[in-house]
Design a protein around this motif. Structure first.
Motif, PDB file in Angstrom:
ATOM      1  N   VAL A  83      -0.171   3.173 -15.431  1.00 26.27           N
ATOM      2  CA  VAL A  83      -1.182   2.302 -14.737  1.00 26.27           C
ATOM      3  C   VAL A  83      -1.895   3.083 -13.649  1.00 26.27           C
ATOM      4  N   GLU A  84      -1.167   3.823 -13.025  1.00 25.62           N
ATOM      5  CA  GLU A  84      -1.680   4.490 -11.659  1.00 25.62           C
ATOM      6  C   GLU A  84      -2.777   5.360 -12.062  1.00 25.62           C
ATOM      7  N   GLY A 104       6.784  -1.772 -12.841  1.00 19.90           N
ATOM      8  CA  GLY A 104       7.374  -0.990 -11.815  1.00 19.90           C
ATOM      9  C   GLY A 104       6.486  -1.107 -10.494  1.00 19.90           C
ATOM     10  N   ALA A 105       5.202  -0.537 -10.666  1.00 20.53           N
ATOM     11  CA  ALA A 105       4.227  -0.708  -9.530  1.00 20.53           C
ATOM     12  C   ALA A 105       4.165  -1.895  -8.794  1.00 20.53           C
ATOM     13  N   PHE A 106       4.165  -2.795  -9.422  1.00 20.15           N
ATOM     14  CA  PHE A 106       4.159  -4.379  -8.688  1.00 20.15           C
ATOM     15  C   PHE A 106       5.523  -5.274  -8.620  1.00 20.15           C
ATOM     16  N   ALA A 112       5.759   3.170  -4.716  1.00 20.61           N
ATOM     17  CA  ALA A 112       4.802   4.191  -4.133  1.00 20.61           C
ATOM     18  C   ALA A 112       3.691   4.275  -4.997  1.00 20.61           C
ATOM     19  N   ALA A 113       3.743   3.705  -6.215  1.00 19.86           N
ATOM     20  CA  ALA A 113       2.758   3.630  -7.326  1.00 19.86           C
ATOM     21  C   ALA A 113       1.627   2.466  -7.233  1.00 19.86           C
ATOM     22  N   ALA A 116      -2.241   3.219  -5.991  1.00 21.65           N
ATOM     23  CA  ALA A 116      -3.046   3.748  -7.115  1.00 21.65           C
ATOM     24  C   ALA A 116      -3.206   3.022  -8.324  1.00 21.65           C
ATOM     25  N   ALA A 117      -2.117   2.080  -8.462  1.00 21.44           N
ATOM     26  CA  ALA A 117      -2.200   1.100  -9.687  1.00 21.44           C
ATOM     27  C   ALA A 117      -3.267   0.002  -9.366  1.00 21.44           C
ATOM     28  N   LEU A 118      -3.260  -0.340  -8.218  1.00 17.99           N
ATOM     29  CA  LEU A 118      -4.237  -1.610  -7.893  1.00 17.99           C
ATOM     30  C   LEU A 118      -5.605  -0.644  -7.862  1.00 17.99           C
TER      31      LEU A 118
END
Length: 139
Positions: A83-84, A104-106, A112-113, A116-118
């Motif tokens: 996603v990032e 995992g990014a959320f 840490a991701a 960038a994912a957002l």
């Protein structure tokens, strides 16, 4: 095509909160192996579209198998990408709604991701598009 895909109670709860309507373009992050995408496709048909983005090649292959009828009908697409680093392809229209479940990014596994994912999701959606994380509207 099964018009009512079987969903776990967790995914059924997510589906219930989504403001689906025909013609909506939906970006589903981490959607492998595809049961929610099939259910969303049923809610946006006949002219809507669901793009499942998953970082796992195995997961995207499983989604392609599970959603074969919806892919053939032009209702679902699948893309392998974290996603990032996700980006719209040239000429691809933005999405009207985005959702992520157990990504995992959320959910704290890959903090840490998250930024960038957002950023990637914001760039891939229409201005003001709702974004749901684990069934909750992100604000």
């Amino acid at each position: 095509m099964d018009p009512s895909p079987k969903l776990s109670s967790r995914l059924a709860e997510v589906l219930d909160v989504l403001p689906l309507r025909p013609g909506l373009r939906v970006l589903e992050i981490g959607g492998a192996p595809g049961p929610l995408a099939r259910a969303i496709a049923a809610g946006v048909r006949p002219t809507g579209f669901v793009l499942v983005v998953d970082r796992s090649e195995r997961g995207t292959a499983a989604t392609e198998r599970a959603c074969a009828a919806e892919i053939r009908d032009g209702l679902v697409g699948v893309r392998c990408s974290p996603v990032e680093s996700f980006a719209l392809e040239p000429g691809e229209p933005p999405y009207d709604l985005a959702l992520a479940n157990r990504v995992g990014a959320f959910d704290g596994r890959q903090p840490a991701a998250a930024a960038a994912a957002l950023e990637a999701i914001t760039a891939a959606t229409t201005p003001g598009a709702p974004f749901y994380i684990d069934g909750r509207l992100w604000t």
